[in-house]
Design an enzyme around this catalytic site. Structure first.
Site: not given
Ligand code: BGC
Length: 838
Positions: A356
């Protein structure tokens, strides 16, 4: 601007604003207390000299016994991967493992649109790895040192970067563009929690496929979706992004998303690779607080939290995103138990794992790494293949490999996994956005998203007025309709937390749709906003009360803003925000019949409304066709059919609240929990001041007709244990019921089958969903519905964390909610005799 709004605007604006993706994450980044430390310790020269290695085919994951994705296991792809890997330098290999937002396109960065946002860049650079390290994605792409990009959308933008990668880099390896397309790209459907209320996997597959078809025209070939985290706590804002509290429903939804996104061939135009997130157990964040710790037994992990991820992997998900949270003390993004033992070892997952956003960097905040090199080593050796935005892999891997702390085999294997996905998605053959770019909601897609919205609504209450007919569907006789509330005519809030690239002017609001209807049928529509979503001013109350007083019926559109749920959207209160409760009470005090429409990304506390408002419908955030879908259901063109995917509490203090609880040693059976306890009544598992149960439980939802359930039966009353243990896929027993539409309109019911297992060596939930089916019945029509129950439905995890069945007793309920009361039972018997229940 809130983060969620900024995400949505960001995506919309990306086509013209190169720095937008930088801004999207600013609030996340600004919370990273360790960032300054990290930046100080980051290596300044991240790239080492070229180094070629022989691929070690002996250990790559495609040799798994049953690779989870057969397309990725294709031998022709493997041969291409081998060939390419042999030619790659270490820098180029590491490049495949890093992912950035779009930066470095100086021409676009100087556009006027970028300026107002850029003014804040100085302050944010301190905590933004990409800016502070002067990452130039354009240059990295051109030199083969970038593998993928996030939230970079638009044919022109993606093609610009892709040209760099494909035409200028030495090996011409295309970039993979990933984006948070969660519930629609341009044509937006309900938030995933609302979609889950449909209990309609075919619908979920259809809308997901529609989103993929739209987004691929803008160059996006990879979705950071589905989010399959089980959520038992309505305080957690990301509940809105998943399918709620139940693993069986969550698994069905997970499979449907994968089918919709990936189809049967990843390379077909219009299909995208999915990224199942957030692995794992992110939804169990303690106290519902975002990014918080999760801590649970392995049995709960395997029985409740893991099934939807497993279902997605079995359905062939090409990638997985590792989560932010720690699980039992080990951060999920450096967790060998999750990423190696379970995901690769037990499930034979052969896609790649992306971290993530800055999750690798956050290992330092978690306290399991003191420096970026250790964080990198822990993440990649645990099984995180791609580093999203931490700027750690590119900075640290060269040194780690030189010093022998990370084996080149580990890097090779991660690169292989990424390349397989790139080959399988056909990126090498078709690297650029193709077809006519979809830049607005698609007219031909509106009927589908309207249907999705209609199916997502859950009718929670529909009282009869003065002993006559229920208030809903609205009678055409009620010609003067007042539509009141901050969500009645609010385009921006209809799309929910992750409204893709949907734009406000595509949205049809409730007010617009009711006006259309009033024009058609000759009625009058009165409108008053009443108050803002989160405000203390009651200046608009008088106008609202006046509109209500002059109407035959009031439709009140209240609830949360879309930014009150989604990422970073945890709440400690679950009531109507601002002074909406006061507005509700003022309108109800007029004595006019009131329909309350609740817009929210989570269960809210609706106890007052349940006592005082005739009709209540939960409508989530319905998307582009919000208004039309609402009008269709309000007027009865469509009967509501949604059922709750999460329990609605009576008060926030009941959270986490879920139907599939354990029984405890002191269940309050036969005690009236609505009253304070007298005498020994207190010595039960209960509260002094509120009943234990939900106000509206999981699986609950009304219709404009009534359904009755009869003849709940099982095909066998006794199953020999050896047979139960041996036949892992064939049904062991079938449960059936006859469902009748006993009302006067055709309608759809979601028939649900729940099971309880008594007498096992491990305590089991009071009931668990093990089957569901949507059926549509004409008035008076009956249908027999059967649920095959096999090992999968009847097993549980034992102390050794293995799924098993023991000689035990089973009760099966079939009905229209988790409160179903028609039941049958059977036993699994060992050779030494029947299960002993008493
Ligand atoms: C979120 C994810 C997301 C990623 C990319 C993160 O902060 O937890 O769900 O896909 O950002 O934007």
């Amino acid at each position: 601007m809130s983060r969620m709004n900024s995400i949505r605007c960001h995506v919309v604006d990306l086509v013209k604003r190169p720095t937008a993706s930088f801004w999207m994450k600013s609030s996340v980044r600004s919370t990273l207390a360790c960032a300054t430390l990290l930046l100080a310790t980051l290596a300044t020269g991240p790239y080492t000299a070229a180094q070629t290695t022989k691929p070690d085919s002996a250990r790559h994951s495609n040799q798994a016994r049953h690779p989870s994705n057969t397309e990725l296991a294709d031998s022709k792809i493997e041969a291409r991967v081998d060939r390419l890997l042999r030619q790659m330098t270490l820098e180029e290999k590491i490049g495949q493992l890093v992912q950035y937002n779009d930066t470095g396109d100086t021409a676009l960065a100087q556009t006027p649109e970028a300026q107002p946002r850029a003014a804040k860049a100085g302050a944010l650079a301190a905590v933004n790895p990409e800016a502070a390290q002067h990452v130039n994605a354009m240059q990295l792409a051109a030199t083969g040192r970038l593998g993928s990009m996030l939230n970079t959308i638009g044919a022109q933008r993606t093609n610009t970067y892709q040209h760099m990668a494909v035409e200028q880099s030495r090996l011409h390896i295309p970039l993979l563009f990933g984006a948070d397309v969660i519930h629609g790209f341009r044509t937006i459907y309900p938030v995933p929690l609302g979609l889950a209320a449909s209990f309609d996997p075919a619908l979920v597959a259809a809308v997901s496929h529609m989103a993929a078809a739209e987004a691929t025209t803008a160059g996006v070939r990879w979705f950071y979706s589905p989010m399959v985290d089980i959520s038992r706590d309505a305080r957690w804002g990301r509940s809105t992004e998943g399918a709620g509290e139940d693993p069986y429903l969550g698994s069905a939804m997970a499979r449907a998303y994968i089918r919709g996104y990936q189809g049967d061939d990843l390379s077909k135009p219009g299909n995208v690779a999915a990224s199942v997130k957030h692995f794992a157990a992110y939804g169990a964040a303690e106290a519902g607080r975002e990014y918080n710790t999760t801590d649970m037994s392995e049995i709960t992990l395997r029985q409740i939290y893991l099934p939807p991820y497993k279902a997605a992997v079995e359905a062939g998900a090409a990638t997985i995103m590792s989560a932010f949270n720690s699980l039992n003390g080990v951060p999920a993004s450096a967790n060998p138990f999750l990423l190696s033992k379970i995901l690769r070892g037990e499930w034979d997952f052969n896609g790649f794992v992306v971290s993530d956003y800055t999750a690798v960097m956050e290992l330092i905040n978690h306290g399991i790494a003191l420096d970026p090199a250790t964080a990198t080593r822990k993440a990649i050796t645990a099984g995180v293949d791609v580093d999203m935005m931490s700027h750690f892999y590119d900075a640290e891997l060269p040194g780690l490999i030189r010093s022998g702390q990370v084996s080149i085999d580990v890097v090779d294997e991660a690169v292989r996994r990424v390349l397989r996905v790139k080959f399988a998605t056909g990126l090498f053959e078709h690297p650029y956005a193709e077809g006519v770019e979809v830049t607005a909601a698609v007219a031909a897609h509106r009927p589908l998203v309207r249907k999705a919205a209609e199916e997502s609504f859950v009718l929670l209450q529909n009282s009869k007025l003065d002993g006559g007919a229920p208030l809903l569907p609205l009678s055409p006789e009620r010609k003067r309709v007042a539509v009141i509330g901050p969500l009645a005519d609010n385009t921006g809030e209809m799309v929910g937390a992750w409204g893709g690239a949907g734009t406000d002017h595509d949205i049809v609001t409730l007010r617009q749709a009711l006006e259309e209807r009033a024009r058609q049928v000759g009625g009058t529509l009165l409108y008053a906003k009443g108050t803002a979503i989160d405000d203390a001013s009651s200046a608009g109350f008088a106008e609202a009360v006046q509109a209500a007083a002059g109407a035959d019926v009031v439709v009140l559109a209240l609830g949360e803003s879309s930014s009150m749920s989604g990422e970073g959207g945890s709440r400690s209160k679950l009531d109507l925000p601002g002074n909406q409760q006061q507005l509700l009470e003022a309108v109800v005090a007029t004595g006019k019949p009131v329909v309350l429409l609740v817009f929210s990304g989570r269960p809210l506390v609706l106890d007052w409304a349940a006592q005082h408002v005739a009709a209540i419908m939960e409508v989530w955030f319905p998307g582009t066709e919000a208004g039309h879908a609402l009008a269709n259901v309000l007027y009865g063109d469509v009967s509501p059919s949604g059922k709750l995917p999460m329990s609605f509490p009576r008060t926030v203090g009941q959270e986490p609240l879920y139907y599939n609880q354990f029984p405890t040693g002191r269940p309050p059976v036969g005690i009236d929990l609505s009253k304070p306890p007298s005498g020994d009544e207190r010595f039960h598992s209960r509260y002094l001041d509120v009943p234990n149960d939900a106000l509206f439980p999981f699986g609950y939802g009304l219709s404009y007709t009534n359904f009755s359930y009869l003849d709940v039966k099982v095909s066998k009353t006794s199953i020999p244990l050896p047979q139960a243990l041996k036949n892992r896929s064939t049904p062991l027993v079938e449960a059936t019921a006859t469902v009748t539409n006993s009302g006067s309109r055709a309608a759809t019911e979601i028939v649900q089958c729940y099971v309880r297992n008594l007498g096992a060596s491990i305590e089991q939930p009071v009931r668990s969903l093990k089957g569901f089916e949507r059926i549509t019945l004409a008035p008076g029509e009956s249908k027999q519905i059967s649920f095959p129950l096999s090992f999968n439905e009847l097993s549980f995890f034992n102390q050794e964390s293995k799924p098993t069945i023991e000689a035990t007793h089973y009760t099966v309920w079939i009905g229209g909610s988790s409160l179903a009361d028609q039941k049958a039972s059977f036993e699994v018997v060992s050779s030494t005799g029947p299960a002993k229940l008493h």
